[in-house]
Design an enzyme around this catalytic site. Structure first.
Site, PDB file in Angstrom:
ATOM      1  N   GLY A 135      17.208  12.526   6.605  1.00  0.00           N
ATOM      2  CA  GLY A 135      17.593  11.299   7.296  1.00  0.00           C
ATOM      3  C   GLY A 135      17.722  10.106   6.384  1.00  0.00           C
ATOM      4  O   GLY A 135      18.676   9.325   6.478  1.00  0.00           O
ATOM      5  N   ILE A 136      16.753   9.913   5.463  1.00  0.00           N
ATOM      6  CA  ILE A 136      16.817   8.788   4.536  1.00  0.00           C
ATOM      7  C   ILE A 136      17.993   8.958   3.590  1.00  0.00           C
ATOM      8  O   ILE A 136      18.731   8.010   3.305  1.00  0.00           O
ATOM      9  CB  ILE A 136      15.508   8.648   3.753  1.00  0.00           C
ATOM     10  CG1 ILE A 136      14.342   8.355   4.699  1.00  0.00           C
ATOM     11  CG2 ILE A 136      15.616   7.537   2.707  1.00  0.00           C
ATOM     12  CD1 ILE A 136      12.982   8.461   4.044  1.00  0.00           C
ATOM     13  N   GLY A 218      10.329   9.285  -2.765  1.00  0.00           N
ATOM     14  CA  GLY A 218       9.836  10.370  -1.927  1.00  0.00           C
ATOM     15  C   GLY A 218       8.325  10.455  -1.973  1.00  0.00           C
ATOM     16  O   GLY A 218       7.623   9.848  -1.176  1.00  0.00           O
ATOM     17  N   ARG A 219       7.816  11.213  -2.954  1.00  0.00           N
ATOM     18  CA  ARG A 219       6.373  11.345  -3.152  1.00  0.00           C
ATOM     19  C   ARG A 219       6.101  11.369  -4.656  1.00  0.00           C
ATOM     20  O   ARG A 219       6.842  11.976  -5.435  1.00  0.00           O
ATOM     21  CB  ARG A 219       5.840  12.634  -2.506  1.00  0.00           C
ATOM     22  CG  ARG A 219       5.824  12.596  -0.985  1.00  0.00           C
ATOM     23  CD  ARG A 219       4.797  11.610  -0.470  1.00  0.00           C
ATOM     24  NE  ARG A 219       4.768  11.509   0.973  1.00  0.00           N
ATOM     25  CZ  ARG A 219       5.461  10.626   1.693  1.00  0.00           C
ATOM     26  NH1 ARG A 219       6.273   9.788   1.082  1.00  0.00           N
ATOM     27  NH2 ARG A 219       5.348  10.585   3.006  1.00  0.00           N
ATOM     28  N   ASP A 243       9.025   3.904  -6.432  1.00  0.00           N
ATOM     29  CA  ASP A 243       8.250   3.312  -5.344  1.00  0.00           C
ATOM     30  C   ASP A 243       6.988   4.119  -5.098  1.00  0.00           C
ATOM     31  O   ASP A 243       6.035   3.627  -4.504  1.00  0.00           O
ATOM     32  CB  ASP A 243       9.068   3.237  -4.057  1.00  0.00           C
ATOM     33  CG  ASP A 243       8.318   2.520  -2.946  1.00  0.00           C
ATOM     34  OD1 ASP A 243       7.937   1.347  -3.147  1.00  0.00           O
ATOM     35  OD2 ASP A 243       8.095   3.126  -1.874  1.00  0.00           O
ATOM     36  N   GLU A 248      -1.763   7.357  -7.384  1.00  0.00           N
ATOM     37  CA  GLU A 248      -1.436   6.219  -6.545  1.00  0.00           C
ATOM     38  C   GLU A 248      -2.677   5.815  -5.742  1.00  0.00           C
ATOM     39  O   GLU A 248      -3.291   6.689  -5.123  1.00  0.00           O
ATOM     40  CB  GLU A 248      -0.285   6.580  -5.601  1.00  0.00           C
ATOM     41  CG  GLU A 248       0.343   5.405  -4.904  1.00  0.00           C
ATOM     42  CD  GLU A 248       1.583   5.790  -4.112  1.00  0.00           C
ATOM     43  OE1 GLU A 248       1.588   5.512  -2.889  1.00  0.00           O
ATOM     44  OE2 GLU A 248       2.516   6.367  -4.691  1.00  0.00           O
ATOM     45  N   HIS A 267       4.842   1.290  -3.474  1.00  0.00           N
ATOM     46  CA  HIS A 267       4.989   2.058  -2.233  1.00  0.00           C
ATOM     47  C   HIS A 267       5.329   1.126  -1.064  1.00  0.00           C
ATOM     48  O   HIS A 267       4.701   1.162  -0.009  1.00  0.00           O
ATOM     49  CB  HIS A 267       3.710   2.854  -1.927  1.00  0.00           C
ATOM     50  CG  HIS A 267       3.984   4.081  -1.117  1.00  0.00           C
ATOM     51  ND1 HIS A 267       3.290   5.258  -1.280  1.00  0.00           N
ATOM     52  CD2 HIS A 267       4.883   4.325  -0.124  1.00  0.00           C
ATOM     53  CE1 HIS A 267       3.735   6.171  -0.427  1.00  0.00           C
ATOM     54  NE2 HIS A 267       4.708   5.623   0.293  1.00  0.00           N
ATOM     55  N   THR A 268       6.343   0.302  -1.285  1.00  0.00           N
ATOM     56  CA  THR A 268       6.698  -0.721  -0.294  1.00  0.00           C
ATOM     57  C   THR A 268       8.166  -0.676   0.111  1.00  0.00           C
ATOM     58  O   THR A 268       8.686  -1.667   0.630  1.00  0.00           O
ATOM     59  CB  THR A 268       6.367  -2.123  -0.838  1.00  0.00           C
ATOM     60  OG1 THR A 268       6.944  -2.286  -2.150  1.00  0.00           O
ATOM     61  CG2 THR A 268       4.872  -2.349  -0.901  1.00  0.00           C
ATOM     62  N   ASN A 270       9.029   0.946   2.527  1.00  0.00           N
ATOM     63  CA  ASN A 270       8.745   0.730   3.944  1.00  0.00           C
ATOM     64  C   ASN A 270       7.460  -0.095   4.019  1.00  0.00           C
ATOM     65  O   ASN A 270       6.582   0.040   3.164  1.00  0.00           O
ATOM     66  CB  ASN A 270       8.562   2.041   4.698  1.00  0.00           C
ATOM     67  CG  ASN A 270       8.397   1.806   6.185  1.00  0.00           C
ATOM     68  OD1 ASN A 270       9.167   1.075   6.780  1.00  0.00           O
ATOM     69  ND2 ASN A 270       7.403   2.431   6.774  1.00  0.00           N
TER      70      ASN A 270
END
Length: 319
Positions: A135-136, A218-219, A243, A248, A267-268, A270
Site C-alpha cells: 500500500g505505501i 520500512g524496518r 527513517d 533504534e 522514525h517520523t 508517520n
C-alpha cells in the site's frame, strides 16, 4: 462490544468507538483490545478478549517477543498511514538526492561546487526499486509520477504491480543480487520477517550503483547497519536516507549520525497525531466485521506476523 485501549487511551479513538455503540471497559471486562504501545506494554490477555487491534502496521516487536498468540485474532493498521509514510519517504529521497545533510553538516557555502556536480534529480530518467511494494509503495508510486521515474517493484509473489515497469519476487532479488544494480534509488518498505531480516548487506550494497541512494522507511532490521556504515564511508553507494534503523532509537554518537551522506529522520514518516486521528475509523470497521463473523479489514496471521487479509489493494503483496 466492550473494549479496552492500552496502555494509554486516545480520546479520539475512544470517542469513535463509543459513537459506534461500543463501551469502554477495564481489561478484565473487555471483549477486544486496542493496543497502541510497544512489546513491554503488552498485557496478559484475559479469556474474554477475542481480538486485538494494533495502532501500527508493523508488529514485528510483538512477534519477536512471543506475544502474538493464536488464541485471539489480530488486526493491524496496514495501509492506514500510506499517505504520510509515502510523503516522508519522498522527502528522504529528495533530501538525500540534493545532499541536504552535507550542507547542514558543513554549514558552509564551500559545499556548493560539490553539490553542483554530485546532486541528483528524480526527473532525470531515474529508476526506483521499491522493495515491499504494498500500500505505501503504491502511494509512493503515485507521488513519483510527475517525476517520470521508472519503477521496479519487489514483492513476495512477483505478481505484477500496476504502474511498475517490472515486478520481481523477493526470492529472485535475493538470489540475483545484480538486479539491485539497476536502480538509482532503492526504497525499502517491506515488513521485517525471517525472509527480510538483513536483506541489504555488504554483498547487496556492493552490487548497487556507486551513485545509488538507499532509502529505508520500512524496518531498521532490513539493513545490516555495520555494512551500511562501511559502504557510506567508502563510497560504495552515494548516500542513504533513513527513517528506521537498527538499533533504534539510534544512540547518540553512533557512526550514522556523523556521516555527511546519511540523512536521518527519527522514525517520523508517520506521527502519533496522525495515528490518533485515523485509527478510530479503522477500529470501528474492524469491530463491525468481527461482530458480523467476517474477517477483519486488516486481520493478519499471527504466526507470520505480517500477512494482512485486507480489502485494501495489494497489502498481501507487501513483501
Amino acid at each position: 462490544m466492550r473494549f479496552a485501549m492500552l496502555p494509554k487511551a486516545w480520546p479520539a479513538v475512544v470517542s469513535a468507538l463509543e459513537s459506534a455503540g461500543h463501551e469502554q471497559a477495564s481489561l478484565e471486562e473487555a471483549e477486544f483490545v486496542v493496543f497502541n504501545g510497544d512489546g513491554p506494554d503488552f498485557p496478559d490477555l484475559p479469556a474474554g478478549v477475542k481480538y486485538v487491534q494494533t495502532a501500527t502496521a508493523g508488529v514485528d516487536g510483538l512477534r519477536e517477543a512471543g506475544l502474538l498468540s493464536d488464541r485471539v485474532r489480530w488486526a493491524n493498521a496496514a495501509g492506514l498511514y500510506s499517505d504520510s509514510v509515502a510523503e516522508g519517504t519522498l522527502g528522504l529521497m529528495l533530501g538525500a538526492a540534493h545532499m541536504y545533510k552535507l550542507v547542514t553538516a558543513r554549514a558552509s557555502w564551500d559545499v556548493a561546487k560539490k553539490i553542483q556536480y554530485e546532486s541528483q534529480f528524480l526527473y532525470e530518467d531515474k529508476t526506483v526499486m521499491i522493495v515491499g511494494a504494498g500500500g505505501i509503495g503504491l502511494r509512493l508510486m503515485e507521488l513519483l509520477e510527475p517525476f517520470g521515474c521508472e519503477v521496479i517493484a519487489v514483492n513476495k509473489s512477483g505478481r505484477a504491480v500496476p504502474g511498475a515497469r517490472e515486478t520481481y519476487p523477493m526470492e529472485q532479488v535475493r538470489s540475483e543480487p545484480e538486479l539491485w544494480g539497476r536502480a538509482d534509488f532503492v526504497v525499502l518498505l517491506a515488513p521485517l520477517t525471517e525472509e527480510t531480516r538483513g536483506l541489504v548487506d555488504a554483498d547487496v550494497l556492493g552490487h548497487m550503483k556507486q551513485t545509488a541512494l538507499l532509502i529505508n522507511a520500512g524496518r531498521g532490521g532490513l539493513v545490516n547497519t555495520d555494512d551500511l556504515v562501511d559502504a557510506l564511508r567508502e563510497g560504495v553507494i552515494a548516500g542513504a536516507g533513513l527513517d528506521v534503523m537498527e538499533p533504534e532509537p539510534l544512540p547518540d554518537g553512533h557512526p550514522l549520525w556523523g556521516l555527511e551522506n546519511c540523512l536521518i529522520t527519527p522514525h517520523t514518516t508517520n506521527t502519533i497525531p496522525i495515528m490518533k486521528k485515523r485509527l478510530g475509523a479503522l477500529a470501528v470497521r474492524n469491530a463491525e466485521l468481527f461482530a458480523a463473523g467476517e474477517r477483519m479489514e486488516t486481520e493478519f496471521d499471527p504466526e507470520a506476523g505480517y500477512y494482512a487479509y485486507s480489502r485494501r489493494r495489494c497489502h498481501e503483496e507487501a513483501i
